[in-house]
Design a protein around this motif. Structure first.
Motif, short mmCIF file in Angstrom:
data_model
loop_
_atom_site.label_atom_id
_atom_site.label_comp_id
_atom_site.label_asym_id
_atom_site.label_seq_id
_atom_site.Cartn_x
_atom_site.Cartn_y
_atom_site.Cartn_z
N ASP A 17 39.69 32.44 40.55
CA ASP A 17 38.91 32.68 39.82
C ASP A 17 38.42 34.23 39.64
OD1 ASP A 17 38.85 29.81 39.78
OD2 ASP A 17 37.73 29.54 41.83
N ARG A 18 39.16 35.03 40.33
CA ARG A 18 38.15 36.65 39.67
C ARG A 18 38.28 36.94 38.94
NH1 ARG A 18 36.80 38.64 44.88
NH2 ARG A 18 37.59 37.31 46.77
N GLY A 19 37.86 38.08 38.65
CA GLY A 19 38.38 38.72 37.19
C GLY A 19 38.19 38.28 35.79
N GLY A 20 37.10 36.87 35.80
CA GLY A 20 36.24 36.86 34.95
C GLY A 20 36.01 37.57 33.84
N PRO A 21 35.35 37.54 32.27
CA PRO A 21 34.51 38.42 31.47
C PRO A 21 32.87 38.01 32.36
CG PRO A 21 34.71 36.07 30.54
CD PRO A 21 35.42 36.33 31.72
N GLY A 22 32.46 39.54 32.17
CA GLY A 22 31.34 39.54 32.50
C GLY A 22 30.64 40.17 33.76
N GLY A 23 32.04 41.05 33.63
CA GLY A 23 31.84 42.39 34.60
C GLY A 23 32.37 41.98 35.72
N LEU A 25 32.56 39.39 40.12
CA LEU A 25 33.56 38.70 40.35
C LEU A 25 33.28 37.67 39.34
CD1 LEU A 25 33.24 39.84 44.06
CD2 LEU A 25 35.02 40.00 42.77
N GLY A 26 34.84 36.71 38.93
CA GLY A 26 34.89 35.22 38.37
C GLY A 26 34.25 34.99 37.82
N GLY A 27 33.62 36.13 36.64
CA GLY A 27 33.11 35.73 35.31
C GLY A 27 33.10 34.46 34.46
N SER A 28 34.35 33.81 34.72
CA SER A 28 34.56 33.58 34.27
C SER A 28 34.61 31.07 34.48
CB SER A 28 36.28 32.87 33.64
OG SER A 28 36.97 32.74 34.66
N ALA A 29 34.36 31.31 36.46
CA ALA A 29 33.68 30.57 36.96
C ALA A 29 32.25 29.29 36.78
CB ALA A 29 34.01 30.63 38.91
N VAL A 30 33.06 28.07 37.18
CA VAL A 30 31.17 27.24 36.75
C VAL A 30 31.56 26.56 38.20
CG1 VAL A 30 31.97 27.78 34.47
CG2 VAL A 30 33.05 25.44 36.11
N ASN A 55 26.73 36.48 43.60
CA ASN A 55 26.31 36.96 45.15
C ASN A 55 25.80 37.61 45.84
OD1 ASN A 55 27.56 36.47 48.17
ND2 ASN A 55 29.51 35.79 47.59
N ILE A 56 24.43 37.43 46.79
CA ILE A 56 24.40 38.29 46.91
C ILE A 56 24.28 38.69 48.42
CG2 ILE A 56 22.15 38.00 45.37
CD1 ILE A 56 20.37 36.16 47.01
N LYS A 97 25.46 43.19 37.75
CA LYS A 97 26.76 43.16 36.98
C LYS A 97 27.75 42.95 38.38
CE LYS A 97 25.94 45.26 32.16
NZ LYS A 97 26.68 45.43 31.76
N PRO A 98 27.82 43.48 38.54
CA PRO A 98 28.71 43.18 40.53
C PRO A 98 28.79 42.10 40.91
CG PRO A 98 27.71 45.66 40.31
CD PRO A 98 27.14 44.76 39.52
N LEU A 99 27.40 41.84 40.80
CA LEU A 99 27.34 40.69 42.16
C LEU A 99 27.62 38.72 41.23
CD1 LEU A 99 23.96 41.62 43.12
CD2 LEU A 99 26.12 41.89 44.37
N LEU A 100 27.57 38.72 40.12
CA LEU A 100 27.85 38.16 38.80
C LEU A 100 29.18 37.41 39.88
CD1 LEU A 100 27.50 36.18 36.26
CD2 LEU A 100 28.47 37.75 34.98
N ILE A 101 29.73 35.67 40.26
CA ILE A 101 31.04 35.24 39.72
C ILE A 101 31.51 34.40 39.41
CG2 ILE A 101 30.24 35.84 42.59
CD1 ILE A 101 29.24 33.68 43.05
N GLY A 102 30.43 33.74 38.39
CA GLY A 102 30.24 33.20 37.42
C GLY A 102 28.71 32.10 36.30
N GLU A 103 28.93 30.85 36.45
CA GLU A 103 27.55 30.94 35.65
C GLU A 103 27.88 28.90 36.20
OE1 GLU A 103 29.76 29.59 31.38
OE2 GLU A 103 28.33 31.33 31.41
N LEU A 104 26.69 28.45 36.00
CA LEU A 104 26.48 26.65 35.99
C LEU A 104 27.57 25.38 35.26
CD1 LEU A 104 22.35 26.53 36.99
CD2 LEU A 104 24.39 26.10 38.35
N ALA A 105 28.03 24.98 35.22
CA ALA A 105 28.66 24.00 34.53
C ALA A 105 27.61 23.97 33.25
CB ALA A 105 29.33 23.01 35.46
N PRO A 106 29.03 23.59 32.21
CA PRO A 106 27.62 23.19 31.54
C PRO A 106 26.54 21.92 31.36
CG PRO A 106 29.80 23.85 29.99
CD PRO A 106 29.86 23.61 31.77
N THR A 107 27.11 20.95 32.47
CA THR A 107 27.20 19.55 32.90
C THR A 107 25.63 19.44 33.66
OG1 THR A 107 28.21 19.15 34.25
CG2 THR A 107 28.72 18.24 32.32
#
Length: 396
Positions: A17-23, A25-30, A55-56, A97-107
């Motif tokens: 799940d790592r390395g997605g967009p957003g700069g 960890l896991g910017g593409s994970a939901v 992830n703080i 930015k370094p703390l970003l691991i993803g976003e909430l699922a669209p649902t």
């Protein structure tokens, strides 16, 4: 794991799940809210800002506002708190930015724990309108005059003794003037501490240290870490320091019942309405706050705040030692703190203690602030006496 990415046992996203967009960890994970809420424990903490999941867990140790205030929002949506505590959110976002691991699922809804999303959006729209109309813009002249009247009171108190001597009546009048200047300096440092006076945060920080340190002999960092928790979770037991009574008093409707069920008898609580007047207002500032302030500065090795505080005591003793000697000067500052403490307790507690006091209920920002806060009648005297904290709802 629902629609979320896979995790290791430590709570980190799995390697896939790592390395997605957003700069980060896991910017593409939901993730689902259920997954986010699993990470709300010490050493494993996530939170959500504008639907982005961060992830703080390690960042909390370096958080400028302290570990506790940010940890109070672990597993929750912290968007409104993030905006409220940071005058320049865009500047702070670069640290996210370094703390970003993803976003909430669209649902997933934008709010956790079934919070009223419409109410949240309406409040955010109201806040944006207030800011656009400049209603939160500070007036430098007002705060300059406010500081001026504090310095004038200090000068008049000293001049009184220089000109007319140290009779009991004049010493009492001097004490009242000093207690007034100390109380008013407390309200002024409060505004600087909230970074709400100057456009540049650095100026607010310097002036805050000057007012709370040099004019009052206290610690800016101690106040920040304590007071920001109060604003983060007002009247929430175990999270708001202002309702942590150290078993001396029980507050609200829930805590007395809990103490009764657990048979906790640290104090004769059925008499607390009587002993409150003996140990509450008289001792809060002279004893409890004074000990806590110096304990915090030494334990955290905050030598900058300690130096600022020492300038207050050096100035005070230089001014009053010639009149009262060493022990007399100690008696004078103790009496001033005694008077100031009564003023402080009645002003700060009348806005919150009459309201709901409970454990964490995961309310939205607006509901939480309103349920634990009330205003006091407006008048010219009340405005001055309370440092405008009679408008507590607007302030919160």
């Amino acid at each position: 794991m629902g629609g979320g990415g896979q995790h290791t046992e430590s709570g980190e996203p799995a390697k896939g799940d790592r390395g997605g967009p957003g700069g980060g960890l896991g910017g593409s994970a939901v993730y689902t809210w259920e997954e986010v809420q699993r990470h709300s424990h010490r050493g494993d903490q996530w939170l959500v800002i504008d639907r982005k999941v961060y992830n703080i867990s390690q960042w909390v140790k370096r958080h400028p506002g302290g570990i506790r205030v940010i940890s109070h929002f672990a597993g929750e949506d912290a968007t409104d708190a993030f905006v409220a505590f940071h005058p320049d959110p865009n500047f702070v976002r670069k640290f996210l930015k370094p703390l970003l691991i993803g976003e909430l699922a669209p649902t997933e809804p934008s709010q956790d724990h079934g919070k009223n999303e419409t109410l949240v959006q309406d409040f955010q729209a109201l806040r944006d309108r207030v800011e656009r109309e400049g209603l939160l813009r500070a007036r430098p002249l007002f705060f300059s005059l406010y500081l001026g009247h504090i310095l004038l009171l200090e000068a008049l108190a000293l001049g009184l003794l220089w000109v007319w001597g140290t009779s009991w009546s004049l010493t009492l009048l001097c004490s009242l003037m000093l207690a007034t200047s100390q109380s008013q300096a407390g309200w002024l440092q409060h505004d600087f501490g909230h970074l709400s006076v100057c456009k540049k945060s650095s100026w607010n920080h310097v002036l805050h240290k000057f007012v709370i340190g040099h004019l009052k002999g206290a610690s800016a960092c101690w106040w920040n870490h304590r007071h920001f928790q109060h604003h983060a979770k007002p009247n929430v037991l175990s999270k708001d320091p202002d309702v942590n009574m150290l078993h001396v008093f029980v507050l609200g409707d829930k805590q007395p019942v809990e103490y009764g069920i657990k048979k906790l008898k640290y104090m004769p609580y059925h008499h607390q309405h009587q002993y409150f007047f003996l140990i509450g207002p008289p001792l809060l500032i002279p004893v409890f706050f004074t000990i806590q302030i110096f304990q915090t500065m030494f334990s955290q090795r905050n030598w900058v705040d300690l130096a600022w505080a020492m300038t207050f005591y050096l100035r005070f003793f230089c001014c009053y030692y010639p009149f009262f000697g060493f022990f007399g000067s100690i008696a004078l500052i103790s009496f001033v703190r005694f008077l100031e403490s009564h003023w402080f307790v009645w002003v700060t507690q009348m806005n919150h203690l009459p309201m709901e006091i409970d454990h964490e209920r995961h309310q939205d920002w607006l509901t939480m602030q309103l349920s634990g806060t009330c205003n006091i009648e407006q008048s010219t005297f009340n405005d001055w006496f309370s440092g405008h904290l009679n408008f507590q709802i607007e302030h919160q």
